[in-house]
Design an enzyme around this catalytic site. Structure first.
Site, PDB file in Angstrom:
ATOM      1  N   ALA A 162      40.928  39.185  40.338  1.00 27.11           N
ATOM      2  CA  ALA A 162      41.516  38.704  41.592  1.00 27.11           C
ATOM      3  C   ALA A 162      42.902  39.287  41.835  1.00 27.11           C
ATOM      4  CB  ALA A 162      41.597  37.179  41.641  1.00 27.11           C
ATOM      5  N   LYS A 172      30.160  33.825  34.713  1.00 22.94           N
ATOM      6  CA  LYS A 172      31.573  33.737  35.061  1.00 22.94           C
ATOM      7  C   LYS A 172      31.858  32.336  35.582  1.00 22.94           C
ATOM      8  CE  LYS A 172      35.111  35.230  38.279  1.00 22.94           C
ATOM      9  NZ  LYS A 172      35.412  35.960  39.525  1.00 22.94           N
ATOM     10  N   ASN A 174      36.355  42.765  43.978  1.00 21.86           N
ATOM     11  CA  ASN A 174      35.366  42.791  45.043  1.00 21.86           C
ATOM     12  C   ASN A 174      36.026  43.190  46.369  1.00 21.86           C
ATOM     13  OD1 ASN A 174      32.785  40.444  46.230  1.00 21.86           O
ATOM     14  ND2 ASN A 174      33.258  42.496  46.849  1.00 21.86           N
ATOM     15  N   THR A 175      36.954  42.361  46.836  1.00 21.83           N
ATOM     16  CA  THR A 175      37.560  42.578  48.146  1.00 21.83           C
ATOM     17  C   THR A 175      38.248  43.934  48.263  1.00 21.83           C
ATOM     18  OG1 THR A 175      37.941  40.193  48.269  1.00 21.83           O
ATOM     19  CG2 THR A 175      39.083  41.552  49.871  1.00 21.83           C
ATOM     20  N   GLY A 222      41.483  37.805  46.844  1.00 22.45           N
ATOM     21  CA  GLY A 222      41.398  38.475  48.128  1.00 22.45           C
ATOM     22  C   GLY A 222      42.719  38.865  48.755  1.00 22.45           C
TER      23      GLY A 222
END
Length: 258
Positions: A186, A99, A208-209, A160
């Site tokens: 994102a 990535k 992820n977040t 995030g």
């Protein structure tokens, strides 16, 4: 596997990709990723500690023989730095599916498209299969595909932020013009955001977040898994037309007289 995700000739049953950072500890990381059903996990090269004690390393919790590692160039601010980081990933683990991200601003964490294009061109020439993080610009996406990247990963919102998809039209335009997989990366905050991304026609979602910072990461991981699956099914099914006027659910003919 009736509807597999295919990236760079590799086949996956899950369309949810997850990160490995921000969890409170390694057991939580392991449990959340397992609950997500993800097969591809992104890892920052600095988190692959080859000297970590047994049981504490990422490789032990998330074994590379069970998951596809996707090394990323997180934290890189120039094309040169990103290329050097991903070359190191190939040397350390033999990883060629990577990535690419090149950040242009430390506050917003928006990508530097010009530097990312430079890095992508070099990496593709060197045989890397590049999944590229970029902004939600259809013109930039077209340029990346012309370079030969394996997948395009437009942001939904700042990294995030959890704001969800801010420009759905742009995402739809990128999906419509692309012949390589498009994955939202994102900005996802909750399950409905993931479902919307899939309903727009995206091939997958990376997050992820949204999972790691949930009050219950394991439960949120499961929710994201189901949301991605539901969104994909809804996209394939084809939604009903939107109408200004009402349309009765029951037939209006052949009614019994009263």
């Amino acid at each position: 596997m009736r509807d597999p995700l295919i990236i760079a000739g590799r086949t996956f049953s899950s369309r949810l990709l997850v990160g490995t950072g921000k969890y409170k500890d390694m057991p939580q990381t392991k449990a959340a990723i397992a609950a997500s059903g993800a097969e591809i996990v992104t890892v920052a090269l600095r988190r692959i500690d080859l000297s970590a004690p047994e049981g504490e390393s990422l490789q032990t919790a998330i074994p590379p023989e069970h998951y596809t590692y996707l090394p990323n160039s997180a934290g890189c601010y120039t094309a040169e730095e990103a290329v050097r980081t991903l070359r190191l990933a190939r040397e350390l683990g033999g990883w060629t599916l990577v990535k690419l991200e090149v950040i242009g601003d430390p506050k917003s964490l928006f990508p530097d498209v010009e530097e990312t294009l430079k890095a992508a061109q070099t990496l593709v020439k060197e045989g890397f299969e590049v999944m590229v993080y970029t902004n939600d610009d259809p013109i930039a996406a077209r340029k990346f595909e012309a370079l030969g990247v394996a997948a395009i990963m437009p942001l939904a919102a700042p990294i995030g932020s959890g704001l969800g998809i801010q420009n759905p039209l742009n995402i739809e335009l990128i999906v419509a013009q692309s012949t390589v997989p498009v994955l939202v990366d994102a900005g996802v905050g909750t399950a409905s955001d993931a479902a919307i991304a899939m309903e727009l026609g995206c091939d997958g979602v990376l997050m992820n977040t949204a999972i790691a910072e949930a009050q219950d990461p394991v439960r949120m991981a499961q929710a994201m898994k189901l949301a991605v699956e539901a969104g994909r099914l809804a996209y394939l099914a084809g939604r009903m037309p939107k109408r200004i006027s009402a349309s009765a659910s029951s037939p209006q003919t052949g009614l019994i007289a009263v």
